[in-house]
Motif scaffolding. Structure first.
Motif, PDB file in Angstrom:
ATOM      1  N   ILE A  28       0.862  -1.179   0.000  1.00  0.00           N
ATOM      2  CA  ILE A  28       0.000   0.000   0.000  1.00  0.00           C
ATOM      3  C   ILE A  28       0.900   1.231   0.000  1.00  0.00           C
ATOM      4  O   ILE A  28       1.504   1.577   1.016  1.00  0.00           O
ATOM      5  CB  ILE A  28      -0.920   0.017   1.232  1.00  0.00           C
ATOM      6  CG1 ILE A  28      -1.621  -1.326   1.405  1.00  0.00           C
ATOM      7  CG2 ILE A  28      -1.955   1.137   1.108  1.00  0.00           C
ATOM      8  CD1 ILE A  28      -2.368  -1.453   2.712  1.00  0.00           C
ATOM      9  N   GLY A  29       1.025   1.884  -1.138  1.00  0.00           N
ATOM     10  CA  GLY A  29       1.886   3.054  -1.259  1.00  0.00           C
ATOM     11  C   GLY A  29       3.038   2.789  -2.217  1.00  0.00           C
ATOM     12  O   GLY A  29       3.795   1.834  -2.038  1.00  0.00           O
ATOM     13  N   GLY A  30       3.173   3.648  -3.223  1.00  0.00           N
ATOM     14  CA  GLY A  30       4.205   3.454  -4.241  1.00  0.00           C
ATOM     15  C   GLY A  30       5.274   4.519  -4.223  1.00  0.00           C
ATOM     16  O   GLY A  30       5.842   4.845  -5.267  1.00  0.00           O
ATOM     17  N   GLY A  31       5.561   5.083  -3.030  1.00  0.00           N
ATOM     18  CA  GLY A  31       6.683   6.010  -2.907  1.00  0.00           C
ATOM     19  C   GLY A  31       7.992   5.249  -2.902  1.00  0.00           C
ATOM     20  O   GLY A  31       8.070   4.089  -3.330  1.00  0.00           O
ATOM     21  N   ALA A  32       9.043   5.882  -2.404  1.00  0.00           N
ATOM     22  CA  ALA A  32      10.365   5.256  -2.440  1.00  0.00           C
ATOM     23  C   ALA A  32      10.387   3.935  -1.685  1.00  0.00           C
ATOM     24  O   ALA A  32      10.918   2.928  -2.180  1.00  0.00           O
ATOM     25  CB  ALA A  32      11.403   6.216  -1.866  1.00  0.00           C
ATOM     26  N   ALA A  33       9.806   3.894  -0.488  1.00  0.00           N
ATOM     27  CA  ALA A  33       9.838   2.677   0.317  1.00  0.00           C
ATOM     28  C   ALA A  33       9.040   1.554  -0.333  1.00  0.00           C
ATOM     29  O   ALA A  33       9.500   0.407  -0.424  1.00  0.00           O
ATOM     30  CB  ALA A  33       9.309   2.957   1.719  1.00  0.00           C
ATOM     31  N   GLY A  34       7.830   1.868  -0.798  1.00  0.00           N
ATOM     32  CA  GLY A  34       6.995   0.842  -1.411  1.00  0.00           C
ATOM     33  C   GLY A  34       7.563   0.296  -2.708  1.00  0.00           C
ATOM     34  O   GLY A  34       7.603  -0.923  -2.928  1.00  0.00           O
ATOM     35  N   SER A  35       8.028   1.189  -3.586  1.00  0.00           N
ATOM     36  CA  SER A  35       8.579   0.745  -4.869  1.00  0.00           C
ATOM     37  C   SER A  35       9.865  -0.046  -4.691  1.00  0.00           C
ATOM     38  O   SER A  35      10.092  -1.039  -5.383  1.00  0.00           O
ATOM     39  CB  SER A  35       8.835   1.955  -5.780  1.00  0.00           C
ATOM     40  OG  SER A  35       7.616   2.585  -6.128  1.00  0.00           O
ATOM     41  N   ALA A  36      10.717   0.393  -3.756  1.00  0.00           N
ATOM     42  CA  ALA A  36      11.964  -0.330  -3.512  1.00  0.00           C
ATOM     43  C   ALA A  36      11.683  -1.724  -2.949  1.00  0.00           C
ATOM     44  O   ALA A  36      12.346  -2.702  -3.321  1.00  0.00           O
ATOM     45  CB  ALA A  36      12.854   0.454  -2.560  1.00  0.00           C
ATOM     46  N   THR A  37      10.697  -1.833  -2.054  1.00  0.00           N
ATOM     47  CA  THR A  37      10.318  -3.144  -1.538  1.00  0.00           C
ATOM     48  C   THR A  37       9.850  -4.039  -2.683  1.00  0.00           C
ATOM     49  O   THR A  37      10.224  -5.218  -2.769  1.00  0.00           O
ATOM     50  CB  THR A  37       9.201  -3.015  -0.486  1.00  0.00           C
ATOM     51  OG1 THR A  37       9.635  -2.149   0.562  1.00  0.00           O
ATOM     52  CG2 THR A  37       8.844  -4.368   0.100  1.00  0.00           C
ATOM     53  N   THR A  90      15.040   0.211   4.678  1.00  0.00           N
ATOM     54  CA  THR A  90      14.013  -0.643   5.282  1.00  0.00           C
ATOM     55  C   THR A  90      13.334  -1.510   4.224  1.00  0.00           C
ATOM     56  O   THR A  90      12.869  -2.613   4.533  1.00  0.00           O
ATOM     57  CB  THR A  90      12.960   0.185   6.039  1.00  0.00           C
ATOM     58  OG1 THR A  90      12.391   1.174   5.160  1.00  0.00           O
ATOM     59  CG2 THR A  90      13.572   0.872   7.235  1.00  0.00           C
ATOM     60  N   ALA A  91      13.287  -1.033   2.976  1.00  0.00           N
ATOM     61  CA  ALA A  91      12.736  -1.858   1.895  1.00  0.00           C
ATOM     62  C   ALA A  91      13.573  -3.122   1.716  1.00  0.00           C
ATOM     63  O   ALA A  91      13.033  -4.222   1.548  1.00  0.00           O
ATOM     64  CB  ALA A  91      12.707  -1.055   0.595  1.00  0.00           C
ATOM     65  N   ARG A  92      14.875  -2.973   1.749  1.00  0.00           N
ATOM     66  CA  ARG A  92      15.758  -4.141   1.635  1.00  0.00           C
ATOM     67  C   ARG A  92      15.525  -5.111   2.792  1.00  0.00           C
ATOM     68  O   ARG A  92      15.412  -6.323   2.590  1.00  0.00           O
ATOM     69  CB  ARG A  92      17.221  -3.700   1.613  1.00  0.00           C
ATOM     70  CG  ARG A  92      18.199  -4.875   1.620  1.00  0.00           C
ATOM     71  CD  ARG A  92      19.459  -4.493   2.383  1.00  0.00           C
ATOM     72  NE  ARG A  92      20.457  -3.873   1.522  1.00  0.00           N
ATOM     73  CZ  ARG A  92      21.576  -3.329   1.985  1.00  0.00           C
ATOM     74  NH1 ARG A  92      21.808  -3.299   3.289  1.00  0.00           N
ATOM     75  NH2 ARG A  92      22.452  -2.789   1.170  1.00  0.00           N
ATOM     76  N   LEU A  93      15.451  -4.572   4.012  1.00  0.00           N
ATOM     77  CA  LEU A  93      15.270  -5.411   5.189  1.00  0.00           C
ATOM     78  C   LEU A  93      13.896  -6.079   5.180  1.00  0.00           C
ATOM     79  O   LEU A  93      13.762  -7.250   5.570  1.00  0.00           O
ATOM     80  CB  LEU A  93      15.430  -4.566   6.454  1.00  0.00           C
ATOM     81  CG  LEU A  93      16.795  -3.907   6.672  1.00  0.00           C
ATOM     82  CD1 LEU A  93      16.756  -3.004   7.898  1.00  0.00           C
ATOM     83  CD2 LEU A  93      17.900  -4.953   6.806  1.00  0.00           C
ATOM     84  N   ALA A  94      12.878  -5.346   4.727  1.00  0.00           N
ATOM     85  CA  ALA A  94      11.525  -5.895   4.689  1.00  0.00           C
ATOM     86  C   ALA A  94      11.431  -7.053   3.696  1.00  0.00           C
ATOM     87  O   ALA A  94      10.824  -8.093   3.985  1.00  0.00           O
ATOM     88  CB  ALA A  94      10.531  -4.807   4.312  1.00  0.00           C
TER      89      ALA A  94
END
Length: 367
Positions: A9-18, A300-304
């Motif tokens: 839910i959310g396509g900003g930097a964190a969401g897209s990187a995940t 955090t995207a990498r860790l997630a």
């Protein structure tokens, strides 16, 4: 009902990187992102360490093609009446960057789509739960989607954890009032500028398009007292700055660009559940003074993604939560050190409050 391995839910930097990490592992990923990133967002500086994460995501060439501005370091009037300098010349990862933030976010989302993620341009109208487990998401068009795992990448909205009733622990109260100037970028050079004043701190950086972003970090009480939400009062306060105002001598202020956003530091009480987790600012938010927001989103995207793909998801989520907790504790130490360096106004409300730690109860802050 269409199902996926992971819904973000959310396509900003964190969401897209995940999504990029998960797609590289063969996961079926869906990203919900209704916006086209046209509205200005605060946060346009990334440090050299972010270069490593962008290369890891295999978006480095696309990033370079977008012609963001290189940043070689910073100049700060902080803790003393003389200007201090910090450069990235010793960094093994090269320079930092001043971004066109909208362009950056659009690039990451497009790369995620190119790598196989399904992009749904609708908001989540409702999130269905059973206990601590997300079961499905209702979309604006009346349809529903489901997945084995859900990711909250909604930034400071913390949409999923709020729906679950999870509170945030605030460390401070701060707002950022920001605006743009039309200005030859060479007037500020390839540096970030920072200046402490008795009522907060000013920040300025050139960004692509012959523009400069200027922001003021302060407490909401101070902003209200000084009427800084009025463009004339904000500009008048800026004109009295010793370092940044002279750099804007040739700049044209854009009063209609003045905006305000919450910028307090916090972490959610819990960033993981039975089949969900939070990334980026949906998990914790740092003071914009740190210029670490985007870097933290990518990290955090990498860790997630690693937690989601772990052989034991339960252990993977436990490890992820512990990593988030450790990172936030380290951040608090650095934040405290930074604010304690500035002691020129020991009795000023802003500095007294930011050097201390507010007592927090859920979403309610008691100074």
């Amino acid at each position: 009902m269409k199902t996926y391995d992971v819904i973000i839910i959310g396509g900003g930097a964190a969401g897209s990187a995940t999504a990029l990490h998960l797609c590289s592992q063969g996961a079926r990923v869906c990203i919900l992102e209704p916006s086209n990133f046209t509205q200005h967002r605060v946060g346009e500086t990334i440090p050299p360490d972010a270069n490593v994460l962008l290369k890891e995501l295999e978006v480095w060439n696309s990033f370079l093609a977008d012609a963001h501005l290189q940043c070689y370091g910073s100049h700060a009037l902080w803790g003393a009446d003389t200007l201090g300098h910090n450069d990235f010349i010793t960094s093994p990862h090269g320079c930092g960057w001043h971004l066109d933030r909208s362009r950056f976010d659009r690039m990451l989302l497009a790369e995620a789509g190119a790598k196989g993620a399904s992009i749904v341009r609708q908001p989540a109208s409702n999130i269905q739960f059973s206990g601590d487990q997300v079961t499905s998401i209702d979309l604006a068009d009346g349809s529903s989607i489901s997945a084995d795992m859900f990711v909250d990448a909604t930034g400071r909205k913390t949409l999923l954890s709020r729906r679950l009733g999870i509170k945030r622990d605030f460390t401070d109260r701060q707002v950022t009032l920001y605006a743009r100037f039309d200005c030859p970028t060479e007037d500020l050079g390839h540096s970030t500028w920072l200046e402490a004043v008795h009522y907060g701190w000013w920040y300025a950086a050139a960004v692509p398009g012959e523009q400069v972003v200027v922001a003021l970090g302060t407490r909401p009480e101070v902003a209200k007292s000084l009427q800084l939400s009025k463009a004339s009062r904000w500009a008048s306060a800026l004109s009295a700055s010793k370092v940044i105002a002279p750099k804007l001598a040739k700049a044209k202020f854009r009063p209609d660009s003045l905006g305000v956003t919450a910028s307090q530091s916090y972490r959610v009480n819990r960033a993981t559940g039975k089949n969900w987790l939070a990334v980026g600012d949906a998990a914790s938010a740092f003071d914009p003074l740190s210029s670490a927001g985007i870097y933290k989103a990518l990290l955090t995207a990498r860790l997630a993604a690693k937690a989601i793909a772990a052989p034991s998801r339960v252990k993977g989520l436990e490890t992820y939560q512990q990593q988030l907790d450790n990172d936030y504790e380290q951040y608090l130490v650095h934040r405290q050190e930074m604010y304690e360096q500035e002691d020129r106004w020991p009795n000023a409300f802003f500095w007294k409050s930011m050097r201390g730690v507010d007592s927090v109860h859920g979403d309610r802050v008691v100074a």
